[in-house]
Scaffold this motif. Sequence first.
Motif, PDB file in Angstrom:
ATOM      1  N   UNK A 120      -2.772  33.770 -60.924  1.00 29.17           N
ATOM      2  CA  UNK A 120      -3.802  34.490 -60.521  1.00 29.17           C
ATOM      3  C   UNK A 120      -4.798  34.677 -60.996  1.00 29.17           C
ATOM      4  N   UNK A 121      -5.992  34.026 -60.931  1.00 29.37           N
ATOM      5  CA  UNK A 121      -6.657  33.594 -61.810  1.00 29.37           C
ATOM      6  C   UNK A 121      -8.138  34.381 -61.138  1.00 29.37           C
ATOM      7  N   UNK A 122      -9.112  35.012 -62.380  1.00 31.38           N
ATOM      8  CA  UNK A 122      -9.733  36.349 -62.037  1.00 31.38           C
ATOM      9  C   UNK A 122     -11.685  35.367 -62.575  1.00 31.38           C
ATOM     10  N   UNK A 123     -12.093  35.351 -61.075  1.00 28.55           N
ATOM     11  CA  UNK A 123     -13.435  34.815 -61.179  1.00 28.55           C
ATOM     12  C   UNK A 123     -14.473  35.891 -61.971  1.00 28.55           C
ATOM     13  N   UNK A 124     -14.969  36.146 -62.596  1.00 28.83           N
ATOM     14  CA  UNK A 124     -15.690  36.742 -63.738  1.00 28.83           C
ATOM     15  C   UNK A 124     -17.034  36.566 -62.340  1.00 28.83           C
ATOM     16  N   UNK A 125     -17.820  35.486 -62.190  1.00 31.30           N
ATOM     17  CA  UNK A 125     -18.834  35.205 -61.784  1.00 31.30           C
ATOM     18  C   UNK A 125     -19.378  36.132 -60.455  1.00 31.30           C
ATOM     19  N   UNK A 126     -18.131  35.917 -59.528  1.00 33.91           N
ATOM     20  CA  UNK A 126     -18.242  36.461 -58.228  1.00 33.91           C
ATOM     21  C   UNK A 126     -16.957  37.353 -57.722  1.00 33.91           C
ATOM     22  N   UNK A 127     -17.020  38.017 -58.615  1.00 36.21           N
ATOM     23  CA  UNK A 127     -15.865  38.930 -58.770  1.00 36.21           C
ATOM     24  C   UNK A 127     -14.469  38.626 -57.715  1.00 36.21           C
ATOM     25  N   UNK A 128     -14.168  37.840 -58.259  1.00 39.29           N
ATOM     26  CA  UNK A 128     -12.730  37.476 -56.699  1.00 39.29           C
ATOM     27  C   UNK A 128     -11.682  37.460 -58.008  1.00 39.29           C
ATOM     28  N   UNK A 129     -10.841  37.491 -57.670  1.00 36.01           N
ATOM     29  CA  UNK A 129      -8.687  37.752 -57.868  1.00 36.01           C
ATOM     30  C   UNK A 129      -7.859  36.673 -57.073  1.00 36.01           C
ATOM     31  N   UNK A 130      -8.448  35.098 -57.314  1.00 33.14           N
ATOM     32  CA  UNK A 130      -7.547  34.054 -56.895  1.00 33.14           C
ATOM     33  C   UNK A 130      -6.303  33.685 -56.701  1.00 33.14           C
ATOM     34  N   UNK A 131      -5.453  33.408 -55.723  1.00 30.73           N
ATOM     35  CA  UNK A 131      -4.673  32.702 -55.927  1.00 30.73           C
ATOM     36  C   UNK A 131      -4.256  30.978 -55.593  1.00 30.73           C
ATOM     37  N   UNK A 132      -4.072  30.354 -56.944  1.00 30.10           N
ATOM     38  CA  UNK A 132      -4.035  28.616 -56.889  1.00 30.10           C
ATOM     39  C   UNK A 132      -2.564  28.469 -55.795  1.00 30.10           C
ATOM     40  N   UNK A 133      -2.447  28.347 -54.696  1.00 33.55           N
ATOM     41  CA  UNK A 133      -1.629  27.386 -54.655  1.00 33.55           C
ATOM     42  C   UNK A 133      -1.523  26.068 -53.778  1.00 33.55           C
ATOM     43  N   UNK A 134       0.170  25.517 -54.248  1.00 31.28           N
ATOM     44  CA  UNK A 134      -0.137  24.079 -54.220  1.00 31.28           C
ATOM     45  C   UNK A 134       0.778  23.919 -53.146  1.00 31.28           C
ATOM     46  N   UNK A 135       0.592  23.103 -52.570  1.00 34.88           N
ATOM     47  CA  UNK A 135       0.989  22.739 -51.253  1.00 34.88           C
ATOM     48  C   UNK A 135       0.938  21.472 -51.913  1.00 34.88           C
ATOM     49  N   UNK A 136       1.446  20.266 -49.755  1.00 37.17           N
ATOM     50  CA  UNK A 136       1.965  19.018 -49.746  1.00 37.17           C
ATOM     51  C   UNK A 136       1.435  19.083 -48.799  1.00 37.17           C
ATOM     52  N   UNK A 137       1.542  17.822 -47.830  1.00 34.19           N
ATOM     53  CA  UNK A 137       1.519  17.101 -47.214  1.00 34.19           C
ATOM     54  C   UNK A 137       2.139  15.317 -47.327  1.00 34.19           C
ATOM     55  N   UNK A 138       3.320  14.758 -45.969  1.00 34.67           N
ATOM     56  CA  UNK A 138       3.568  14.236 -45.939  1.00 34.67           C
ATOM     57  C   UNK A 138       2.420  12.888 -45.365  1.00 34.67           C
ATOM     58  N   UNK A 139       1.669  13.035 -45.231  1.00 39.73           N
ATOM     59  CA  UNK A 139       1.019  11.757 -45.146  1.00 39.73           C
ATOM     60  C   UNK A 139      -0.783  12.099 -45.396  1.00 39.73           C
ATOM     61  N   UNK A 140      -1.475  10.972 -45.371  1.00 39.53           N
ATOM     62  CA  UNK A 140      -2.629  10.783 -46.055  1.00 39.53           C
ATOM     63  C   UNK A 140      -3.650  12.479 -45.088  1.00 39.53           C
ATOM     64  N   UNK A 141      -4.527  12.868 -45.145  1.00 38.38           N
ATOM     65  CA  UNK A 141      -4.877  13.421 -44.411  1.00 38.38           C
ATOM     66  C   UNK A 141      -6.103  13.023 -43.943  1.00 38.38           C
ATOM     67  N   UNK A 142      -6.755  13.008 -42.499  1.00 40.66           N
ATOM     68  CA  UNK A 142      -8.241  12.700 -42.434  1.00 40.66           C
ATOM     69  C   UNK A 142      -8.591  13.957 -42.799  1.00 40.66           C
ATOM     70  N   UNK A 143      -9.561  13.388 -43.656  1.00 42.27           N
ATOM     71  CA  UNK A 143     -10.424  15.383 -44.031  1.00 42.27           C
ATOM     72  C   UNK A 143     -11.767  15.400 -42.989  1.00 42.27           C
ATOM     73  N   UNK A 144     -11.716  17.097 -42.512  1.00 43.94           N
ATOM     74  CA  UNK A 144     -12.916  16.820 -41.531  1.00 43.94           C
ATOM     75  C   UNK A 144     -14.241  17.847 -42.424  1.00 43.94           C
ATOM     76  N   UNK A 145     -14.900  17.356 -43.058  1.00 41.45           N
ATOM     77  CA  UNK A 145     -15.366  18.805 -43.854  1.00 41.45           C
ATOM     78  C   UNK A 145     -16.508  19.336 -42.699  1.00 41.45           C
ATOM     79  N   UNK A 146     -16.444  20.875 -43.266  1.00 44.33           N
ATOM     80  CA  UNK A 146     -17.321  22.111 -42.464  1.00 44.33           C
ATOM     81  C   UNK A 146     -18.224  21.781 -43.364  1.00 44.33           C
ATOM     82  N   UNK A 147     -19.511  21.431 -42.284  1.00 41.13           N
ATOM     83  CA  UNK A 147     -21.336  21.094 -43.609  1.00 41.13           C
ATOM     84  C   UNK A 147     -21.726  22.733 -43.287  1.00 41.13           C
ATOM     85  N   UNK A 148     -21.261  23.535 -42.821  1.00 39.11           N
ATOM     86  CA  UNK A 148     -21.995  24.726 -43.247  1.00 39.11           C
ATOM     87  C   UNK A 148     -21.328  25.073 -44.854  1.00 39.11           C
TER      88      UNK A 148
END
Length: 213
Positions: A120-148
């Motif tokens: 778990x990592x403390x992001x001091x600039x924004x005051x968040x305690x963040x968990x970096x999760x590692x995951x996998x996906x069995x295919x190449x994703x078709x990424x779709x960015x959320x424009x906002x």
Amino acid sequence: MNFDELTRFLEKRVQKSMPGDAAHQKMKPKLPNGAPIKMTHATPPRKGGVLILLYEDEGVVRFPLIERPSYEGIHSGQMALPGGRYEEEDMDQYQTALRESEEEIGVDQKEVKIIGSLSEFFVSASNYMVLPVIGKIERKPAFVPEPREVADIVMPPVTHLIDSGRLKEKEMTVRNDFKMVCPYFDLEDRVVWGATAMMLAEFVEIMKEYPVR
């Protein structure tokens, strides 16, 4: 780098003790005179989760990074791992990482298998305690960015993280002309620094243990 062998290695490795702050410090920004940057907050940190999503693309193991849009905020225009703030409906920060990644880059969270997490990592600039999760996906994703929330998505190979030639340093000026000397990863011609680089630094440390064939 074999995708199945790598993910099996990571599934076992995340069960052991992690490098934690010793790895984070390698990518921590500092003042031009070398002094550490200190920030204080009046309220407890909020929780969040981000996702290191591994997938294979024509024999190359990659992961997505997002570029934040320009806005009036601390992380304007920065490169980041997909993820965000914990919500009350989330069971835990793992679900936060999956839900936010689905919202930001269009990856169906039901297709992502959780491998584990980093420290778990403390992001001091924004005051968040963040968990970096590692995951996998069995295919190449078709990424779709959320424009906002996402201006662009890049997909660097994992091997670029452990390429010492991509580990660099530069002086940067952020809000209110505040100058810092920032170590960064040069990935897909993008500067990946700050909290994201510090979290990825721990991933790099455990990746150094993987016997690349």
